[in-house]
Scaffold this active site. Structure first.
Site, short mmCIF file in Angstrom:
data_model
loop_
_atom_site.label_atom_id
_atom_site.label_comp_id
_atom_site.label_asym_id
_atom_site.label_seq_id
_atom_site.Cartn_x
_atom_site.Cartn_y
_atom_site.Cartn_z
N TYR A 153 -58.59 89.39 52.49
CA TYR A 153 -59.65 88.80 51.66
C TYR A 153 -61.00 89.45 51.97
CZ TYR A 153 -62.27 85.08 49.29
OH TYR A 153 -63.10 84.37 48.44
N LYS A 157 -63.40 91.60 49.36
CA LYS A 157 -64.75 91.19 49.01
C LYS A 157 -65.80 92.21 49.47
CE LYS A 157 -63.51 87.49 46.87
NZ LYS A 157 -63.67 87.39 45.40
#
Length: 243
Positions: A153, A157
């Site tokens: 993740y 990002k």
């Protein structure tokens, strides 16, 4: 940008931040195109209807290139153009790095990073021709400072932030602006499912002592859509988490 009668396409907009953003733009008088892999909840449809919003729903997986090509073509033709693209769709597959499966890493990057790339690429030439457009990407504070158990993740990002800056540079001379929003802990189904002890620990570490609300992220998206002199930026909305 004046938002009345502008067309906004929001991915991952069936719930949470995406749904709140759809409602915020609808209240501002924009036409809204919602997208998700699953059907819209009846409650969201009701809220949009009560606002008298002009909207439509286009289902589809943004990590699938052929789906994105069809989705963006249909979206563009629906209202004769798109003024604002908001890349919000995202998933998590959290696990400590030593136990993370390759498939979990790949799936998160496919949706969270490749998805926005495909959406932007599909619409950018059209925005170039109209010499106007706003792109807003949902990043995360995790993309700025990392987080244990979220290597996939965090990488996705952080990639969004780099993608945002690059699109801002490439699009500037043709009137295209691109920014990112990096939320902190936002009240959602995911945070509600966390053990109470974990929630309490996080809340104690936040200067504002509360989780953010999806509507507060939506308000930031409205600001970025309207302010014509902001581009290439990552706006952190985290209650002071990263101070």
């Amino acid at each position: 940008m004046e938002l009345t009668n502008k067309t906004v396409l929001i991915t991952g907009s069936s719930r949470g931040i995406g749904a709140a953003t759809a409602l915020a733009f609808a209240k501002a008088g924009s036409r809204v195109i919602l997208n998700a892999r699953h059907e819209l909840p009846a409650s969201l449809k009701q809220q949009l209807d009560e606002l008298g919003a002009e909207y439509c729903f286009l289902p589809g997986d943004v990590s699938d290139e052929q789906v994105v090509k069809k989705l963006t073509k249909t979206a563009w033709e629906k209202f004769g153009g798109i003024d604002v693209l908001i890349n919000n769709a995202g998933i998590t597959r959290d696990r400590l790095l030593i136990g993370m499966k390759t498939a979990d890493f790949d799936e998160v990057l496919q949706v969270n990073l490749k998805g926005p790339f495909l959406m932007i690429q599909a619409l950018l030439k059209k925005m170039y021709k109209q010499r106007a457009g706003v792109i807003i990407n949902l990043a995360s504070v995790v993309g700025l400072h990392g987080n244990a158990g979220q290597a996939n993740y965090a990488a996705s990002k952080a990639g969004i932030i780099g993608l945002t800056k690059t699109v801002a540079r490439e699009g500037a001379l043709r009137g295209i602006r691109c920014n990112a929003i990096a939320p902190g802990m936002i009240a959602s189904d995911m945070t509600a499912a966390m053990p109470q002890k974990a929630q309490d620990q996080i809340l104690e570490s936040l200067p504002l002592k509360r989780f953010g609300e999806p509507a507060e992220i939506a308000q930031t998206a409205l600001f970025l859509a309207q302010n014509d002199y902001v581009t290439g930026q990552t706006i952190v909305v985290d209650g002071g988490m990263t101070i």
